[in-house]
Design a protein around this motif. Structure first.
Motif, PDB file in Angstrom:
ATOM      1  N   THR A 118       0.555  -3.292  -4.696  1.00 28.35           N
ATOM      2  CA  THR A 118       0.008  -4.096  -3.861  1.00 28.35           C
ATOM      3  C   THR A 118       0.845  -5.287  -3.577  1.00 28.35           C
ATOM      4  O   THR A 118       1.917  -5.515  -4.150  1.00 28.35           O
ATOM      5  CB  THR A 118      -1.104  -4.988  -4.725  1.00 28.35           C
ATOM      6  OG1 THR A 118      -1.814  -5.907  -3.788  1.00 28.35           O
ATOM      7  CG2 THR A 118      -0.831  -5.538  -5.990  1.00 28.35           C
ATOM      8  N   PHE A 147      -4.235   7.009   6.756  1.00 26.11           N
ATOM      9  CA  PHE A 147      -4.806   7.371   5.328  1.00 26.11           C
ATOM     10  C   PHE A 147      -6.159   7.872   5.521  1.00 26.11           C
ATOM     11  O   PHE A 147      -6.650   8.967   5.205  1.00 26.11           O
ATOM     12  CB  PHE A 147      -5.356   6.185   4.526  1.00 26.11           C
ATOM     13  CG  PHE A 147      -5.744   6.400   3.317  1.00 26.11           C
ATOM     14  CD1 PHE A 147      -4.883   6.859   2.141  1.00 26.11           C
ATOM     15  CD2 PHE A 147      -7.317   6.520   3.056  1.00 26.11           C
ATOM     16  CE1 PHE A 147      -5.347   7.097   0.948  1.00 26.11           C
ATOM     17  CE2 PHE A 147      -7.611   6.655   1.791  1.00 26.11           C
ATOM     18  CZ  PHE A 147      -6.891   6.965   0.631  1.00 26.11           C
ATOM     19  N   GLY A 174       0.740  -1.355  -0.025  1.00 27.05           N
ATOM     20  CA  GLY A 174       0.113   0.211   0.060  1.00 27.05           C
ATOM     21  C   GLY A 174       0.791   1.458   0.010  1.00 27.05           C
ATOM     22  O   GLY A 174       0.539   2.257  -0.736  1.00 27.05           O
ATOM     23  N   SER A 175       1.821   1.298   0.805  1.00 26.58           N
ATOM     24  CA  SER A 175       2.570   2.450   0.825  1.00 26.58           C
ATOM     25  C   SER A 175       3.424   2.721  -0.535  1.00 26.58           C
ATOM     26  O   SER A 175       3.776   3.923  -0.664  1.00 26.58           O
ATOM     27  CB  SER A 175       3.793   2.457   1.977  1.00 26.58           C
ATOM     28  OG  SER A 175       4.594   1.429   1.745  1.00 26.58           O
ATOM     29  N   LYS A 176       3.581   1.589  -1.134  1.00 29.64           N
ATOM     30  CA  LYS A 176       4.354   1.846  -2.460  1.00 29.64           C
ATOM     31  C   LYS A 176       3.244   2.055  -3.472  1.00 29.64           C
ATOM     32  O   LYS A 176       3.815   2.106  -4.797  1.00 29.64           O
ATOM     33  CB  LYS A 176       5.300   0.781  -2.740  1.00 29.64           C
ATOM     34  CG  LYS A 176       6.593   0.749  -1.832  1.00 29.64           C
ATOM     35  CD  LYS A 176       7.220  -0.598  -2.216  1.00 29.64           C
ATOM     36  CE  LYS A 176       8.740  -0.420  -1.152  1.00 29.64           C
ATOM     37  NZ  LYS A 176       9.380   0.510  -1.790  1.00 29.64           N
ATOM     38  N   ALA A 177       2.040   2.138  -3.320  1.00 28.74           N
ATOM     39  CA  ALA A 177       0.876   2.390  -4.238  1.00 28.74           C
ATOM     40  C   ALA A 177       1.018   1.290  -5.157  1.00 28.74           C
ATOM     41  O   ALA A 177       0.545   1.381  -6.475  1.00 28.74           O
ATOM     42  CB  ALA A 177       1.165   3.708  -4.937  1.00 28.74           C
TER      43      ALA A 177
END
Length: 301
Positions: free
Chosen positions: A58, A247, A53-56
């Motif tokens: 999966t 988020f 998620g943090s790297k956009a």
């Protein structure tokens, strides 16, 4: 010798041997790790979900290098042990051996390795279990344990089975128990309800870790820490609590900022405090001290 001076692997083993219940929030950067440590948590966790998620992207698209790198960033910033999601070992038994070696060499205290297909599919997030045959999973754990024993016998290996969702608790725990016979230290499954959560502990040959999946859409129960301890679990992973909470509140903040040109959700005093807390967590005062003794020495404004 204090815990902070022990090797991370040894420190984790000692915590578990002493009966410390490990409640581990999933962090995705070094600052988050520092925050978790500062609030008294005895261990931190780096999950595939939060890294992806943090790297956009999966989790199924992560490489071993990405997961090892982020985990290393966290581990070097804190003195408490870090447990990491090693996915499906990033390959076959040979690849899993390298995965274990890389995590050990980067200061990680333990990993969980699952019985999912590799490479994982994005449909994993729809709760589809692309489980490999039991024999393949057990063999992967066996060779992971072999590498652990050669590199650092204190490194913790958690055998994770995702099969409970479709085949029931007996299948999942059966896989964990077979993995334990070839070297897994702990187990992890995904019970579908509280009855299965209680049953799993009784059926397992090794202590179990529970995954608290807040925001899940398959009805998995959120069980309190006290209840998990009463059931006999030794640890709880908070898989989404930090990423999704951050988020949620950042979205509220940025929405107001975009719509009004201002943000009123935090008072001026609280912002001053938060900014100072961040500076304290990154140990900014220590950097000031070095500069006062060197490049700032004797300079006047």
């Amino acid at each position: 010798m204090t815990q902070s001076r022990l090797r991370p692997t040894t420190a984790l083993r000692k915590l578990l041997a002493d009966g410390t219940f490990l409640h581990m929030p999933a962090v995705y950067d070094a600052l988050g790790g520092r925050l978790v440590e500062s609030l008294g948590f005895e261990a931190a966790y780096v999950g595939g979900y939060v890294t992806g998620g943090s790297k956009a992207v999966t989790e199924p698209l992560l490489t071993m290098t990405e997961q090892v790198g982020l985990a290393h960033d966290v581990a070097t910033a804190i003195d408490i042990p870090v447990v990491v999601d090693a996915g499906a070992g990033f390959g076959e038994p040979l690849h899993t051996m390298r995965t274990v070696r890389e995590f050990i060499d980067k200061g990680i205290a333990g990993v969980h390795i699952e019985d999912q297909l590799y490479p994982k599919r994005a449909h994993y997030h729809t709760y589809v279990a692309h489980a490999v045959p039991t024999e393949e999973f057990v063999q992967k754990i066996e060779f992971a344990a072999r590498e652990r024993d050669a590199r650092d016998p204190d490194f913790v290996i958690i055998a994770r089975s995702d099969t409970c969702r479709f085949f029931g608790v007996e299948e999942a725990i059966g896989r964990v128990n077979k993995a334990a016979r070839v070297g897994a230290d702990y187990g992890l499954i995904f019970p579908r309800n509280e009855d299965e959560a209680e049953q799993a502990v009784k059926l397992s040959d090794v202590p179990l870790v529970y995954v608290q999946s807040r925001g899940n859409r398959d009805g998995r129960p959120i069980i309190s820490r006290d209840d998990l301890k009463s059931m006999g679990y030794v640890a709880c992973i908070e898989a989404q609590v930090m990423l999704c909470s951050a988020f949620h509140f950042l979205k509220e903040c940025l929405t107001e900022l975009r719509e009004t040109g201002d943000y009123t959700g935090i008072s001026g005093e609280d912002f001053v405090r938060a900014r100072k807390d961040v500076e304290d967590l990154i140990r900014l005062e220590e950097y000031y001290e070095v500069e006062r003794a060197t490049v700032e020495k004797g300079e006047t404004v």
